[in-house]
Design an enzyme around this catalytic site. Structure first.
Site, short mmCIF file in Angstrom:
data_model
loop_
_atom_site.label_atom_id
_atom_site.label_comp_id
_atom_site.label_asym_id
_atom_site.label_seq_id
_atom_site.Cartn_x
_atom_site.Cartn_y
_atom_site.Cartn_z
N GLY A 269 0.91 -1.24 -0.06
CA GLY A 269 -0.08 -0.10 0.03
C GLY A 269 0.72 1.15 0.19
O GLY A 269 2.14 1.32 0.33
N CYS B 53 5.11 -6.29 1.78
CA CYS B 53 5.48 -4.95 1.93
C CYS B 53 4.73 -4.15 2.97
O CYS B 53 4.99 -4.21 3.98
CB CYS B 53 5.21 -4.19 0.23
SG CYS B 53 6.17 -2.56 0.09
N TYR B 54 3.69 -3.36 2.64
CA TYR B 54 3.13 -2.47 3.86
C TYR B 54 2.48 -3.87 4.64
O TYR B 54 2.55 -3.30 5.66
CB TYR B 54 1.81 -1.70 2.88
CG TYR B 54 1.14 -0.81 4.15
CD1 TYR B 54 1.65 0.27 4.59
CD2 TYR B 54 -0.02 -1.56 4.68
CE1 TYR B 54 0.67 1.03 5.33
CE2 TYR B 54 -0.73 -0.94 5.67
CZ TYR B 54 -0.42 0.31 6.02
OH TYR B 54 -0.80 1.10 7.01
N HIS C 228 7.76 -7.59 -3.34
CA HIS C 228 6.52 -7.88 -4.19
C HIS C 228 6.60 -9.34 -5.04
O HIS C 228 7.17 -9.14 -6.23
CB HIS C 228 6.08 -6.78 -5.06
CG HIS C 228 5.86 -5.72 -4.33
ND1 HIS C 228 4.28 -5.54 -4.13
CD2 HIS C 228 6.28 -4.45 -4.03
CE1 HIS C 228 4.27 -4.32 -3.47
NE2 HIS C 228 5.18 -3.66 -3.49
N GLU D 273 4.45 -10.78 -6.64
CA GLU D 273 3.24 -10.93 -7.47
C GLU D 273 3.54 -10.42 -8.86
O GLU D 273 2.91 -10.57 -9.66
CB GLU D 273 1.96 -10.18 -7.05
CG GLU D 273 1.90 -8.68 -6.78
CD GLU D 273 2.45 -8.24 -5.48
OE1 GLU D 273 2.27 -7.04 -5.13
OE2 GLU D 273 3.25 -9.10 -4.77
N SER E 47 -24.78 -7.37 -25.16
CA SER E 47 -24.01 -6.12 -26.09
C SER E 47 -23.40 -6.99 -27.16
O SER E 47 -23.20 -6.05 -28.38
CB SER E 47 -23.03 -5.31 -25.40
OG SER E 47 -22.08 -6.09 -24.87
N GLY E 48 -23.31 -8.19 -27.33
CA GLY E 48 -22.52 -8.71 -28.21
C GLY E 48 -21.07 -9.21 -27.99
O GLY E 48 -20.34 -9.77 -28.85
N GLY E 49 -20.75 -8.52 -26.75
CA GLY E 49 -19.29 -8.69 -26.46
C GLY E 49 -19.26 -9.93 -25.73
O GLY E 49 -20.20 -10.71 -25.48
N ASP F 36 -18.15 -10.80 -22.71
CA ASP F 36 -18.99 -10.86 -21.18
C ASP F 36 -20.19 -11.02 -21.19
O ASP F 36 -20.65 -12.07 -20.69
CB ASP F 36 -18.61 -9.60 -20.75
CG ASP F 36 -16.83 -9.26 -20.32
OD1 ASP F 36 -16.17 -10.07 -20.67
OD2 ASP F 36 -16.47 -8.14 -20.32
N THR G 65 -22.24 -12.09 -23.64
CA THR G 65 -22.63 -13.15 -24.35
C THR G 65 -22.27 -14.75 -23.58
O THR G 65 -23.01 -15.41 -23.61
CB THR G 65 -21.72 -13.35 -25.76
OG1 THR G 65 -21.86 -12.54 -26.39
CG2 THR G 65 -22.01 -14.72 -26.47
N ARG H 62 -21.45 8.52 -17.97
CA ARG H 62 -21.76 7.00 -17.55
C ARG H 62 -22.80 6.77 -16.82
O ARG H 62 -23.72 5.87 -16.60
CB ARG H 62 -20.65 6.55 -16.69
CG ARG H 62 -19.50 6.42 -17.56
CD ARG H 62 -17.90 5.95 -16.73
NE ARG H 62 -16.96 5.84 -17.75
CZ ARG H 62 -16.74 4.64 -18.10
NH1 ARG H 62 -17.40 3.49 -17.83
NH2 ARG H 62 -15.64 4.42 -18.92
N LYS I 20 -10.66 -11.37 -17.12
CA LYS I 20 -11.18 -11.68 -18.83
C LYS I 20 -10.89 -12.74 -18.93
O LYS I 20 -11.35 -13.53 -19.97
CB LYS I 20 -10.77 -10.56 -19.41
CG LYS I 20 -10.93 -10.37 -21.00
CD LYS I 20 -12.21 -10.26 -21.44
CE LYS I 20 -12.73 -8.69 -21.24
NZ LYS I 20 -13.97 -8.46 -21.41
N LYS J 76 -1.19 1.49 -18.73
CA LYS J 76 -2.18 1.55 -17.85
C LYS J 76 -1.42 0.96 -16.72
O LYS J 76 -1.26 -0.49 -16.83
CB LYS J 76 -3.42 0.94 -18.22
CG LYS J 76 -4.46 0.73 -16.94
CD LYS J 76 -5.66 -0.08 -17.35
CE LYS J 76 -6.49 -0.11 -15.94
NZ LYS J 76 -7.68 -0.97 -16.19
N GLU K 138 -9.90 3.22 -21.54
CA GLU K 138 -10.68 4.11 -22.13
C GLU K 138 -10.30 5.55 -21.36
O GLU K 138 -9.56 5.83 -20.73
CB GLU K 138 -12.23 3.77 -21.77
CG GLU K 138 -12.82 2.58 -22.23
CD GLU K 138 -13.12 2.45 -23.56
OE1 GLU K 138 -12.97 3.50 -24.24
OE2 GLU K 138 -13.28 1.35 -24.02
#
Length: 527
Positions: free
Chosen positions: A64, A91-92, A178, A180, A233-235, A237, A239, A306, A383, A519, A525
Site C-alpha cells: 500500500g 511490503c506494507y 513484491h 506478484e 451487447s454482443g461482447g 462478457d 454473451t 456513465r 477476462k 495503464k 478508455e
C-alpha cells in the site's frame, strides 16, 4: 422464489483472502494464485472479519502507499489473527505485521525501488522451500528497523536486513518485496508455497468446475419459476453470461439488446444474428437511440455520461420487464449483467485506502431505487477466465476473442458533448481502424483497440485549401487481465495507412494521433 440460501463461490472453493491496502499490484496477487487453480478473493483492508460468511484457507496482506505509523494509516481488523490460518504480509502488509507486534517500522534512509537480490538465510522455512537466492522487485520507502516480537529473519538484501521474516511459533510471514510482479523471478514459486504447501488450499478452481457451481447457484437464486431479463451487447462478457443463464434456466431467460444510439457500425444487426441464430438465445432489440441522445444533450462530464447511460438502461429494462411479465410463466425479479472482477475492483471506493478511478457502467451507474435485482454470474472472473469459460461452452472463437466494447459505447469515446454528428465521425473512424487491424492479421494479438474523437480542432490542408477540423486518437493495448496494460507497437507503415484512410474518408477529421500511454497511469478508455 426458492428459500434455499445461495452459496458463494468462496464457500465452495478453498479461498485465499487478499486484503487490499491500496497497492497498484494487489490484483496481481489474486491473479497469480488463480494461475495455480487456487481461488483467491480480494477485499478491502477494512473488511470486518466477523462479517465474512466463509472462512479463508489463508490471508495475504497486500502492499500500500501509506506509512503504518501515520495517524490516518489503514490497519487490518485484529480478528484476522483469530482465524487460525496462515498469514502473509507483503511490503506494507509486512510492516503492518511488525507494527502490530512491536512497531519496529521507520522511514528508510534511501527509498528502495527496483531490483534487489534476496539472500535466503533459512532455506528450510516452508515459504522458501525449493528457492535459492533470487532477484526481487522492491517498492517501498519504509522498512523494519528491528525484528518484531516473536519473529526471526529468514531472508535479507544488501539494503534490508529484514527482507523476509517468519514468526517463531505462528504461521505468519512477512516479505518486504513484491512476489506478484514478474520482475520477482521466483515470486510465483513463493506464492505457490504459501497457498498450496502452507495453507494447503485445494487446486480445484477452473472453469469446468465453475460452470457446474454457477449454474446451480443461478438455479437456487432464481428458483423453479423465476424469470430473468438480460442486458447483452454482443461482447464476450455479456454473451458468456447469457449462455450461462440459458443453460441454467432455459427459456425463462429473456435477452435484451438496447440500441442506445452509440453502438459501433452495424453492431445491432450483427449481434442479433450471432446470439439469436448462432446461440439460440431469445433476443429482443429495443431502439432507444433518441431517448439516450436526448438525455446526453449538453453533457460533457464523463462520470455524468456513465451515470445517465447506466440509469437510462435500467429504466428501459424495467419497462421491458413489465411488458414481458404478463407473458412470462413466473415473476421477473432479476437483471443479468456481464460484470467482471476488474469492473468491481476499479469501481468501488472502499472506506479504506482505495480510490475510485472511474465508475463502471455495470457497477456504479445504477439507480438507487432500482426495482430489479442484479444477477452477475461472471462477477468473480477475470477476462481470461471468461474467455476460457466461453470456449468451454462452445461459443465461437471469433466472438470469444472479440475486443471489449463498453456499455456506454461510443459516448465515452467522444470527449465532450455526444451529438449525432460526433457519433457519425467516431463510428466511421473506428470502423476503418478495426477493419485495417483485421486486414493486417493482428486483431487477436491486440487486447482492445478503438478510435477516440477529441474535443479539439487542428489546422490542416486538403486540396490546397486550409481546413480546421477535429482530431482522432487511436488506442490499442495488450493485457492479460485489463488491470494493467501496455500500448501495442504497430508497424509505422500500418499507422500511416490508417491515418491516411481516416483523414481522407471521414468528413470532419484533419489529424490522427496514436496513444502510447500504458495503464497505469492511464486507463484503457479515455473517459
Amino acid at each position: 422464489m426458492s428459500s434455499e440460501p445461495v452459496v458463494e463461490v468462496s464457500a465452495v472453493f478453498d479461498t485465499i483472502l487478499v486484503l487490499d491496502f491500496g497497492s497498484q499490484y494487489s490484483h496481481l496477487i489474486t491473479r497469480r494464485l488463480r494461475e495455480f487453480n487456487v481461488y483467491a478473493e480480494m477485499l478491502p483492508c477494512t473488511q470486518k472479519i466477523s462479517e465474512l460468511t466463509w472462512k479463508p484457507k489463508g490471508v495475504i496482506l497486500s502492499g500500500g502507499p501509506y506509512s503504518v505509523y501515520d495517524k490516518d494509516a489503514p490497519h487490518v481488523d485484529h480478528d484476522v489473527f483469530k482465524l487460525d490460518v496462515p498469514i502473509l504480509g507483503i511490503c506494507y502488509g509486512m510492516q503492518e505485521l511488525a507494527w502490530i507486534n512491536g512497531r519496529g517500522v521507520a522511514r528508510g534512509e534511501h527509498r528502495e525501488y527496483g531490483h534487489a537480490t534476496i539472500h535466503v538465510k533459512d532455506s528450510d522455512n516452508k515459504l522458501f522451500h525449493g528457492i535459492d537466492n533470487f532477484q526481487v522487485w522492491m517498492s517501498h520507502g519504509d522498512k523494519l528497523n528491528d525484528l518484531p516480537t516473536g519473529f526471526k529473519t529468514i531472508a535479507t538484501t544488501d539494503n534490508s536486513p529484514y527482507a523476509a521474516i517468519a514468526h517463531e511459533k505462528e504461521n505468519i510471514w512477512g516479505i518486504q518485496f513484491h512476489p506478484e510482479v514478474t520482475h520477482t523471478t521466483k515470486g510465483k514459486q513463493l506464492l505457490r508455497n504459501f497457498a498450496i504447501d502452507i495453507c494447503q488450499a485445494d487446486q480445484k478452481w477452473n472453469m469446468k468446475n465453475f460452470i457446474h457451481t454457477e449454474i446451480e447457484r443461478i438455479r437456487t437464486l432464481v428458483g423453479e419459476h423465476g424469470e430473468v431479463i438480460g442486458a447483452v451487447s454482443g461482447g464476450v462478457d455479456s454473451t458468456v453470461a447469457a449462455k450461462l443463464m440459458k443453460e441454467a434456466i432455459g427459456d425463462r431467460f429473456h435477452a435484451i439488446l438496447v440500441d442506445n444510439g452509440v453502438m459501433r457500425l452495424n453492431e445491432c444487426a450483427e449481434v442479433k444474428k450471432t446470439l439469436s441464430d448462432g446461440l439460440g438465445i431469445n433476443l429482443t432489440v429495443i431502439d432507444a437511440a433518441d431517448e439516450f441522445l436526448s438525455k446526453l444533450k449538453g453533457v460533457t462530464d464523463p462520470e455524468k455520461k456513465r451515470k445517465i447511460i447506466g440509469n437510462t438502461f435500467i429504466h428501459i429494462f424495467e419497462r421491458e420487464a413489465a411488458r414481458i411479465q404478463p407473458k412470462a410463466g413466473g415473476e421477473i425479479e432479476y437483471l443479468l449483467q456481464g460484470t467482471l472482477y476488474p469492473d468491481v475492483i476499479e469501481s468501488i471506493s472502499f472506506k479504506g485506502p482505495s480510490q475510485t478511478i472511474k465508475t463502471h457502467h455495470n457497477v456504479g451507474g445504477l439507480l438507487e431505487d432500482m426495482k430489479l435485482k442484479l444477477i452477475e454470474p461472471l462477477r468473480e472472473l477475470f477476462k481470461d477466465e471468461v474467455r476460457a469459460l466461453g470456449e468451454l461452452m462452445g461459443i465461437p472463437h471469433d466472438l470469444v476473442w472479440r475486443h471489449p466494447f463498453p456499455g456506454p459505447g461510443i459516448a465515452i469515446r467522444i470527449l465532450g458533448e455526444v451529438t449525432p454528428e460526433q457519433i457519425k465521425i467516431a463510428r466511421h473512424a473506428d470502423h476503418i481502424y478495426i477493419e485495417e487491424i483485421k486486414k493486417a492479421g493482428i486483431y487477436d494479438k491486440i487486447s482492445q483497440a478503438f478510435a477516440c474523437l477529441l474535443p479539439v480542432k487542428s489546422v490542416g490542408v486538403m486540396g490546397d485549401q486550409r481546413t480546421y477540423e477535429q482530431v482522432i486518437a487511436l488506442r490499442a493495448i495488450e493485457t492479460s487481465d485489463f488491470m494493467t496494460a501496455d500500448w501495442y507497437i504497430f508497424d509505422a507503415a500500418f499507422l500511416k495507412n490508417v491515418a491516411k484512410r481516416i483523414v481522407n474518408e471521414v468528413d470532419g477529421v484533419a489529424r490522427v494521433v496514436y496513444d502510447i500511454t500504458s495503464k497505469p497511469p492511464a486507463t484503457v478508455e479515455w473517459e
